[in-house]
Enzyme design. Sequence first.
Site, mmCIF file in Angstrom:
data_model
loop_
_atom_site.group_PDB
_atom_site.id
_atom_site.type_symbol
_atom_site.label_atom_id
_atom_site.label_comp_id
_atom_site.label_asym_id
_atom_site.label_seq_id
_atom_site.Cartn_x
_atom_site.Cartn_y
_atom_site.Cartn_z
ATOM 1 N N HIS A 1 0.795 1.680 -4.746
ATOM 2 C CA HIS A 1 0.523 0.047 -4.771
ATOM 3 C C HIS A 1 0.367 0.409 -3.558
ATOM 4 O O HIS A 1 1.604 -0.447 -3.227
ATOM 5 C CB HIS A 1 0.988 0.133 -5.674
ATOM 6 C CG HIS A 1 0.402 0.318 -7.083
ATOM 7 N ND1 HIS A 1 -0.829 -0.495 -7.572
ATOM 8 C CD2 HIS A 1 1.303 1.535 -7.812
ATOM 9 C CE1 HIS A 1 -0.201 0.060 -9.158
ATOM 10 N NE2 HIS A 1 0.366 1.839 -9.170
ATOM 11 N N CYS B 1 -4.714 2.476 -6.974
ATOM 12 C CA CYS B 1 -4.255 2.959 -8.477
ATOM 13 C C CYS B 1 -5.666 3.322 -9.369
ATOM 14 O O CYS B 1 -6.203 4.413 -9.152
ATOM 15 C CB CYS B 1 -2.568 2.805 -9.098
ATOM 16 S SG CYS B 1 -2.047 3.656 -10.461
ATOM 17 N N GLU C 1 0.324 -4.020 -2.505
ATOM 18 C CA GLU C 1 0.939 -4.612 -1.958
ATOM 19 C C GLU C 1 2.334 -4.494 -2.563
ATOM 20 O O GLU C 1 2.977 -6.224 -1.984
ATOM 21 C CB GLU C 1 -0.102 -5.189 -3.563
ATOM 22 C CG GLU C 1 0.634 -4.420 -5.148
ATOM 23 C CD GLU C 1 -0.384 -3.439 -5.424
ATOM 24 O OE1 GLU C 1 -0.294 -3.167 -6.578
ATOM 25 O OE2 GLU C 1 -1.384 -3.139 -4.531
#
Length: 964
Positions: free
Chosen positions: A575, A414, A577
């Site tokens: 993102h 990001c 994750e």
Amino acid sequence: MALLPDDMKTKYLLVSGGVISGIGKGVIGTISPNSELSWGIAEDRWIKRHGECFVLDDGGEVDLDLGNYERYLNITLTREHNITTGKIYQRVIEQERNGDYAGHTVSAVALKIDRVIDIDQVQIVPHLTDELQRWIQRVSKIPVDSTHERPDVCIIELGGTVGDIESAPFIEALRCLRRRAGQNNFLHCHVSLVPVINEEQKTKPTQAAIKEVRSAGLSPDIIACRCSHELAKSTIDKLAMWCQVEPEQVIAVHDVPSTYHVPLLLESQGLIQILKGVLRLDALSIAPSLVQSGAKTWLNWKNLTTTQDTAKTVKICLVGKYTALHDSYLSVRKSLEHASMRCGRKLEITWLESDRLEPAMEEKSPGSFHEAWHLLCTASGILVPGGFGLRGTEGMVAAANWARKKKVPYLGICLGMQIAVIEFCRNICNIKDAQSEEMVEHAEHQVVINMPEVSRLITGAGMRLGLRNTIFQDNSGFSKLRALYESQAPQIHGLPAASDPTTVATADGGHTSKPSSSSPPIISERHRHRYEVNPKYVETMAAHGLDFIGKDESGERMEIIELRDHPWFVGVQYHPEYLSRVLRPSMPYLGFVAAAAGCLDQIMVKATGTTKKHAGFRSASSLLLTLSVPKTRRIIDLNNVPLVSGTSYVKWHLPSSTSAEHRGHTSKEVIREHKVAWEYDKLLPVRLTVDRNGMLQETDIHFEVMQEYSSGARGERIILGNVRLNLAEYVDAGEDGDGKITRRYLMQDSKINSTLKVGIIMRQTEGDRNFTAPPLKSAPVFGGIAGIMSGEQGQGDDFSHMPSMSSKTRELGKLQDMYRRTLAASWAAQDGELPADECIEDIFAGGDGWGKALKESKKAAKRASGSTEGQESDSDRRTLKAHHPNASGSHNKQSSSKSKAHHRTSSRSNNSSDTSGVSGRASIEQQVQSSSTDTAASSWRRSDELDELTAREDLRSWEISAPS
């Protein structure tokens, strides 16, 4: 309003906490990786969140605990699964405004939602508590996994600590839900703390917590006790007595090296059986395929998480703005852990506050500035995560610049991608004042701008959120990240597939289009941002070498960047994750950690099945070699087993790989006369990588020798020792053209110097030949009796490659020390006893350690060489001459031979004395003296293999004269 009808009884698992907050209530959910059941989540929280903000597929911004459940249970949740006080009160107010409570009991309650409202017809009980129960019932039926079926069990985590005034309505609602759910449909687990004070485990806090829970109307079925050490039996019995539960219902959740070991800990204490017994889970109808999938998942979990204790370390530097609170990057840290486990590495994170890298810090605090740069420069990989605001961004730019220029693997998430774009524009595109609109609102060159559809005035919920598509561009054929994504496309497992029939779920949690020759793949990842790369500068950056390989569906929004001439320089606007899983790591994180650990090629081959090269990627000049161990070159035998009874086998594995094909073991064979032999051979591919200097990188293979025997009424298993070899040393190391090397190795951690004979062949099957293999090192020996000689040592008196006595290497010191200890043991032998080294040699030869077998072996050797009992061999005559007090020339030879190595060696042998008259066998000094003759007599042996009774030629230069 009535509760929802429930024709199929849902089973509920309530988890609450006491004594302290943050005690780890989510730990109870970690038992389910081994389960074939489907699990739902309903999280009751009166606090919005702490630490990071977790984003779901539907764009819901929820507490980080829901991220833990998604990662551990392998499910996909919705914003409805996060139940907060605000949501419940808002729902109740809306129903009251609609007249749903007309005619009910009146109670004055004042709430502020935009304005003060006097609710004259609503009560906390039953209206608020009933709404809580309806919400839990509703979300417990939402499919959350790949089966798209209603969950079997719904886990309810009650936020906060029991006894807090804010959670009182939730506790009352759950008390009512337990009664309505019925018997065998509700289980309550209360997590408490058992502190240790003056080395004594205290139970009073837990007793008080259970009393508080019972006073609220709930009765825990399981008490999970958090403690720094394992609970003592007396502590468990005391808790069971005063908390009115059975001892087996007290579960000890003590500290373990990794949270991924917690499921193993819970299973070992029988938690699964308690769940099955109370909830009657065995009565559920479960498809056999799900049972098999659950068993396979549990096996993979254990194999993956138990290999990290001895793994090599990979050091990642996380350059962020909120590193003082590690939970701010919880999902990032978990994703790094998932990737490092897949790479067979132990993760070490360096938390670096980004403003410490800025020039202003050098004046403010020089020590902190230089320490920060030292941490950055010594890291194997650099990660810049998301964030907001100006503070610390110039330090992030400096970190991205270091990673790009020094070829250090880099991953920007990001904001981290935007930082990489700013750094590239400033230093490569010569746009010196390149900035982000977020940092400098009126900058001339705003290479990062606010998205047009996002309001600048509304900060809350004013972002691009949730699952969005990213399309790989036509110029992305070189991309390592694209190759990793494409390799996972066919694997639909554990997550809902995309609604588009042309797409499938990726193994890292996102979605990707089915690969075709005509269109690039499409992936779906979760987003949370309000700024983007300015499209006006994309062509300029692309012309200077920064490829935007991924864009959104409109082609205007930049999603992925990747540099060609870099081991790993990737930035993503999304993102990844948020979709990483324990057994299926996120692809951007996996590639990043693999590049930092130096094993990206192995990961690429394992994922894609190809050996595709990438332009400018030096470590991609790798080669695939086959570790071939045919029947003539295999795990052959073991000598000097201390116990003659029982069986023995050898386990082996490649620490750098988690693949099942890179581990195995021999059969169990009976130990006879202190020896074991196996008929074991293995053929497997091993990928070796080449560093930037053209040298093959180290690739270890570990052998662990086990022994099983009976001790009284029960069996015992011990580790005899282990051997660690570097396979890169065996490439082209043989002398016969086939690369065959057979050697006997002294095992490490072996109490009496047991030896293992192994044969290895390394044949190249793929890749270029422009590499250099490291030299084959000499293996440790015990006083010359485990004679090991590498191919380059050969025969004869050439010792030019051996280290001199002045060398200070650790390996040389160990060998010298072993040789000294062996000689000392020989001098300490009493009359009528064999010296220590000859005793072991006698055992090797099949004797009893008293020398009989050595005498017979000596006679047999004489007969084989044409000698008779009454004739002396040349070696015997030389020995007698050396020990005669008037032997001519012996001292002169010694004094005149110091200038040349081969003369020095022979003279020292002539000056040795006979210490083995009792056994009739030459001592070590005599063996060294006569080794040239013995070697010539044994010319029938292979040039790369020595018998364990042959003396080491190279030990002559380390020989120590006996004290006068």
